[in-house]
Write a protein that holds these residues in place. Structure first.
Motif, short mmCIF file in Angstrom:
data_model
loop_
_atom_site.label_atom_id
_atom_site.label_comp_id
_atom_site.label_asym_id
_atom_site.label_seq_id
_atom_site.Cartn_x
_atom_site.Cartn_y
_atom_site.Cartn_z
N VAL A 110 105.74 65.57 0.86
CA VAL A 110 106.46 64.85 -0.40
C VAL A 110 105.96 63.23 -0.32
CG1 VAL A 110 108.59 66.39 0.01
CG2 VAL A 110 108.43 64.35 1.42
N LYS A 120 114.14 56.48 -3.67
CA LYS A 120 113.89 57.88 -4.12
C LYS A 120 115.01 58.73 -3.72
CE LYS A 120 108.94 56.75 -3.80
NZ LYS A 120 107.86 57.20 -3.08
N PHE A 121 115.09 59.90 -4.74
CA PHE A 121 116.23 60.89 -4.33
C PHE A 121 115.82 62.19 -5.07
CE2 PHE A 121 117.76 59.36 -8.41
CZ PHE A 121 118.33 60.34 -8.80
N SER A 122 116.30 63.34 -4.17
CA SER A 122 115.98 64.53 -4.66
C SER A 122 117.40 65.43 -4.60
CB SER A 122 114.80 65.24 -3.63
OG SER A 122 114.74 66.79 -4.05
N GLY A 136 113.94 68.33 -1.89
CA GLY A 136 112.68 67.97 -1.71
C GLY A 136 111.47 68.40 -2.75
N THR A 160 111.47 68.31 -6.14
CA THR A 160 111.22 67.11 -7.01
C THR A 160 112.04 65.87 -6.56
OG1 THR A 160 112.96 67.69 -8.43
CG2 THR A 160 110.74 68.65 -8.92
N TRP A 161 111.16 64.68 -6.90
CA TRP A 161 111.97 63.41 -6.60
C TRP A 161 112.03 62.40 -7.72
CZ3 TRP A 161 113.65 62.26 -1.61
CH2 TRP A 161 113.38 63.40 -0.60
N SER A 162 113.12 61.80 -7.91
CA SER A 162 113.51 60.71 -8.85
C SER A 162 113.48 59.31 -8.34
CB SER A 162 114.78 61.15 -9.61
OG SER A 162 114.78 62.54 -10.23
N THR A 163 113.26 58.42 -9.29
CA THR A 163 113.39 57.01 -8.56
C THR A 163 114.70 56.19 -9.06
OG1 THR A 163 112.01 56.12 -10.31
CG2 THR A 163 111.06 56.71 -8.43
#
Length: 1035
Positions: free
Chosen positions: A406, A436-438, A442, A444-447
């Motif tokens: 990741v 960052k979080f999902s 895990g 996909t990840w967003s900021t």
């Protein structure tokens, strides 16, 4: 520091330099928030006074109760601030001691233990308002409250204390009444420092004797039993890994290991241990702490990760059945960018760092959670081994079966809402403002920009409870700024709570695809990727479980057995170790009872399989025979075989094997005390005794029954402690001459004292059982002689300087008889007498005091030797003649009765030569060879003189030389009377003055003889001429 108490409430205490500069928890300002960290209000603990908070503690059973520990600015006193309303109000409570740590009772919220920096423990039963001293000399971090359901009394405290002798013991005390009379000692004998551990059903401690450490365990507060590791493990260290599910996991560093440990698993009682995995990597930390690379995966019982180190190569392994089988981690096929990893077993696997974080407010390198089963996120690398500097981030949501990359760098991880939201912040030394979080485990990840100004992140915190979606990021903008706290609330991002339709199930399998793990099939549920909802408080991860039939993998090797395959594969069998006899009866086997011999297998503890294969079903049953006693031992509880007269001794008798009910024990303590005991080793009854007189006592115990006997013997030294030591040594000695070094001790303990002698700078001592040492000194100069005397537990030391010379004179002295009346015969008195005689002689003769030394001999009558030393700055060839003049001057002063001193009682003590008619002795550094040479030269001179005298008329120039000789004789003057009988020594080409008729020759053996000298004017004349130039003064 930010600490969450109850829902929506947090306490914030900080100082700009508190964490990042000094790694301390002292703070100047404290804040409180009751709305998940949105707003903070300052705690006004003491209006108008700045309050320093050292630490604060929250009760685990009632988080509304909080205790803050505060110190004054000058650290002269401490106070407690106590709250019962979640920190809304505080009550100040002064205390008379300094708190190092507080420990709340695990069940009763108002009971607290306080440990002080002086090693004292205080107890309070009213939440810190009133304190009572419980005990002193308690080891830090080795005191424990009672465990509910195991200890009968919840007011019991387990402690490791230091006794007055310096040893350590395990005791228990009730908080209402703790004294030497009321405390309980569950373990007989002393223990090692910092070894007591109370954990769940077990109590562990260790003892070390004769460089061997023994580990003991008590199961559910029964008697202590020695932990049974493989016979030749010979552990150097043992660390408790886990004690849950009625089983003990321990890591043991065996005798051949330096940076690895072996992992063992016990039976339910924690006594018998079987090996699970060898060579688990370890790391030494400051303060002797050890970190072992093994991690229990939370959420799924029986799953562990471990790093194995073999030949310097570290690889990561995983087990699904509590260590019975281990496998490598499968690598992902593609990296985070979708490119092939080209990592194919068996040459390449995934390896993870299993380190704990130094900062308690960030995650370690691997993160798991109880309410997020199967979710593992960690830092590591792909390859043939673990690489220290590679910390790529990988995640699995099916408990290690499949992994995904990741991130390319290490991140701090925080799980929210049972793992429904995973938050990651880069582990870096530069300031950040992005996290960052999902929400899909895990995939996909967003900021998210959590702040407009970049901050140095110090830690992540979440509200208590696994369902929370609120977190706090705390850090600092610069190294000189205060802390910045940023609240991040993910609740508005989710429109609703999840329903049953939002979940899907997944089954736990191992890497071989087996669904039956630990005897059951287990399925869990997780939120669907397409669902955007909150799991909430009501979420439960476990879905179903089904018991399986037993198979071979549900059994592991029993104690004394091992499997042959490196990774303990299923096909390998258990074989008995060479030292273990499966048919032998157990040590506690009692005559008339039955026992079963092991088949080599036992079921894994907490494995719930039923039916199917039973590798234990063919157990052979035997009746316990009458076994002869074996391994009989007798020891002293105080662990010292050297004791003082009148000191109480406690003998402990132990027996490793054999029947004890029908065995008689004959005890002989060596001083006439004899007794016969029955069941001595079973009852553990100590034998108390006291020896009144010094000596060596042979203590023996003979155990005997019909099957045989055994005997144990120990020798006890009883001696009084050494009180005084004096090293007697002649301060001046000739080179290569034997000298007797004598140590005078009080009291005298024959056959019980050891003498250690150090000569000069030699680090290796000479050991003797006698109080003297005969030695020689090969070099001139000052040599320090040191003696240490050891007797039992006492030791004394004395040291003296010995002056080693090539040549010097010795004059024996005597004193008038009045001195004997007041001679105490102690070293100090003899030294004072010697100093006064030296001082008087130097004053009378004008000879420098540093060249004279008077040594008074021990004993009566009082006598002494005067050592006349050669001056160091005088030419060597002129020394003998000068010494002769000094000897003459000293003799003249002594014979004239000019040396005397005043003594108590009105007496004057006169110092004279011991034999006024005898000559002085001259000690040389040569050997017997030089004595022969001197004798030969004298004889040669005598023969030559006779020949010359007989044929003197034929020698030319005789009258001229005779006349010169007569003139020089008239010119010779001396401050002393040459008519006295003075001794001179022949050395090299120097000759005796022709005024003397005889001389004394001293050989190295100490014998002397008179040699007649012939008057040879022609030969001696040049010597007299030389004397003219050097006899005008003493130097």
């Amino acid at each position: 520091m930010d600490n969450w108490c109850t829902e929506g409430l947090s306490l914030q205490s900080f100082n700009a330099e508190a964490f990042k500069a000094e790694s301390t928890y002292r703070c100047l300002i404290s804040f409180r928030s009751s709305d998940f960290g949105t707003l903070y209000t300052k705690l006004n603990l003491q209006p108008g006074i700045a309050t320093v908070i050292d630490n604060f503690y929250i009760c685990s059973t009632n988080k509304k109760k909080i205790i803050l520990v505060s110190s004054s600015h000058n650290d002269r006193d401490q106070s407690l601030f106590i709250s019962t309303d979640e920190g809304a109000t505080f009550q100040k409570q002064p205390i008379a001691f300094f708190v190092e740590t507080l420990l709340f009772h695990p069940k009763e919220e108002d009971k607290v233990l306080a440990y002080t920096k002086e090693g004292k423990i205080y107890v309070s039963i009213d939440l810190g308002k009133k304190w009572n001293l419980l005990h002193e000399r308690v080891s830090k971090d080795h005191f424990f409250w009672a465990v509910a359901g195991v200890d009968g009394d919840l007011d019991l405290v387990h402690m490791e204390i230091q006794d007055p002798t310096g040893g350590y013991r395990y005791i228990t005390c009730q908080i209402q009444n703790c004294s030497d009379k009321t405390m309980t000692v569950p373990f007989a004998g002393s223990t090692d420092r910092d070894s007591l551990t109370v954990q769940d059903d077990y109590i562990f401690l260790q003892t070390t004797s004769a460089n061997r450490t023994k580990y003991y365990v008590s199961y559910r507060r029964n008697g202590f039993v020695q932990m049974k590791l493989p016979k030749y493990a010979l552990p150097k260290d043992l660390q408790i890994i886990s004690t849950d599910e009625n089983q003990v996991f321990v890591a043991v560093q065996e005798w051949y290991q330096t940076d690895t440990y072996n992992l063992y698993q016990s039976d339910p009682q924690g006594v018998y241990y079987s090996i699970l995995l060898e060579n688990v990597r370890s790391t030494k930390q400051p303060e002797e702490n050890v970190l072992i690379d093994i991690l229990e995966v939370r959420g799924v019982k029986g799953v562990f990760l471990a790093n194995q180190k073999i030949d310097g190569k570290v690889t990561t392994l995983i087990t699904y059945n509590k260590g019975r089988d281990w496998d490598f981690l499968n690598p992902p096929d593609v990296d985070m960018n979708g490119k092939p990893t080209n990592c194919k077993p068996p040459d390449c696997y995934l390896h993870l760092h299993l380190r704990w974080a130094d900062n308690p407010y960030v995650s370690g390198t691997v993160h798991t959670k109880d309410t997020a089963p199967g979710l593992i996120m960690g830092a590591g690398n792909l390859g043939s081994q673990l690489v220290e500097y590679k910390e790529e981030m990988y995640i699995t949501s099916d408990c290690g079966n499949t992994w995904r990359q990741v991130f390319e760098e290490e991140h701090h991880i925080l799980y929210l809402d049972h793992g429904g939201v995973i938050v990651a912040i880069k582990d870096t030394s530069i300031p950040l403002k992005i996290l960052k979080f999902s929400i899909d485990e895990g995939q996909t990840w967003s900021t998210h920009n959590f702040t407009s100004t970049s901050v140095f992140v110090d830690g992540l915190l979440s509200e208590p409870g696994d369902e929370t979606l609120v977190m706090t990021v705390f850090g600092h903008i610069s190294y000189r700024s205060d802390w910045e706290l940023v609240k991040v609330d993910f609740r508005p991002s989710f429109p609703r709570e999840c329903t049953d339709e939002d979940y899907e199930s997944w089954e736990l399998t191992n890497l071989q695809g087996d669904r039956c793990i630990m005897g059951q099939q287990r399925s869990f549920r997780r939120r669907k990727i397409s669902s955007w909802c909150i799991k909430g408080k009501s979420f439960t991860s476990a879905l179903t479980s089904k018991v399986c039939e037993c198979v071979n993998t549900d059994f592991l090797c029993d104690y004394g057995f091992e499997r042959s395959a490196p990774l303990k594969s299923e096909s390998s069998k258990c074989f008995a170790d060479f030292w273990f006899n499966p048919e032998a009866p157990p040590e506690d086997c009692v005559l008339g009872q039955a026992y079963s011999s092991s088949t080599g297998y036992r079921k894994v503890v907490s494995n719930v399989c039923e039916g199917g294969v039973d590798l234990q079903q063919n157990l052979a049953h035997h009746m316990c025979p009458l076994i002869a006693p074996k391994g009989l031992q007798i020891s002293i509880r105080e662990e010292s075989l050297a004791v003082r007269p009148g000191e109480d001794i406690t003998f402990i008798v132990q027996q490793e094997q054999g029947d004890v009910l029908s065995t008689k024990y004959q005890v002989d303590l060596g001083d006439g005390f004899k007794a016969i005991y029955v069941n001595l080793t079973m009852t553990g009854e100590p034998i108390r005794h006291r020896y009144e007189n010094p000596g060596i006592y042979r203590v023996s115990v003979k155990a005997e029954n019909v099957a045989g006997n055994d005997e144990a013997v120990v020798f006890v030294q009883v001696n009084s402690p050494l009180q005084a030591l004096n090293l007697e040594v002649v301060p001046v000695i000739g080179r290569n001459q034997e000298v007797n070094l004598t140590a005078i001790i009080l009291p005298k303990n024959p056959n019980l004292t050891v003498f250690y002698w150090w000569i000069g700078n030699n680090l290796q001592p000479l050991l003797t059982l006698e109080s003297f040492l005969v030695t020689k000194f090969a070099e001139t100069g000052d040599v320090r002689v040191t003696v240490q005397v050891s007797c039992g537990s006492s030791m004394l030391q004395d040291s003296k300087i010995v002056h080693v010379f090539d040549n010097f004179h010795v004059l024996p002295l005597k004193f008038t008889k009045h001195l004997d009346m007041y001679n105490p015969d102690i070293p100090e008195w003899r030294e004072d007498i010697g100093r006064v005689v030296t001082r008087l002689l130097a004053k009378e003769t004008s000879i420098p005091e540093e060249t004279l030394m008077t040594v008074v001999k021990p004993g009566l009558p009082t006598a002494a030797d005067l050592h006349v030393l050669l001056p160091a700055n005088q030419p060597k060839k002129k020394r003998s003649i000068t010494s002769d003049k000094r000897i003459a001057a000293i003799k003249q002063a002594l014979n004239a009765h000019n040396i005397s001193f005043f003594l108590r009682g009105g007496y004057w003590v006169l110092v004279t030569l011991a034999d006024s008619g005898s000559d002085s002795q001259r000690i040389g550094g040569g050997s017997g060879y030089w004595a022969i040479v001197v004798l030969f030269v004298i004889c040669l001179v005598a023969v030559g003189a006779f020949i010359l005298y007989k044929f003197k008329r034929k020698l030319p120039g005789r009258n001229v030389y005779a006349q010169m000789h007569n003139e020089k004789e008239q010119e010779m003057t001396s401050p002393v009377n040459h008519s006295e009988d003075t001794q001179n020594i022949i050395q090299g080409e120097e000759f005796i003055d022709d005024d003397l008729d005889s001389q004394t020759l001293v050989t190295p053996s100490g014998r002397s003889g008179n040699l007649n000298s012939y008057r040879v004017p022609l030969l001696l004349m040049p010597v007299s001429v030389q004397s003219q130039a050097i006899t005008q003064a003493w130097f």
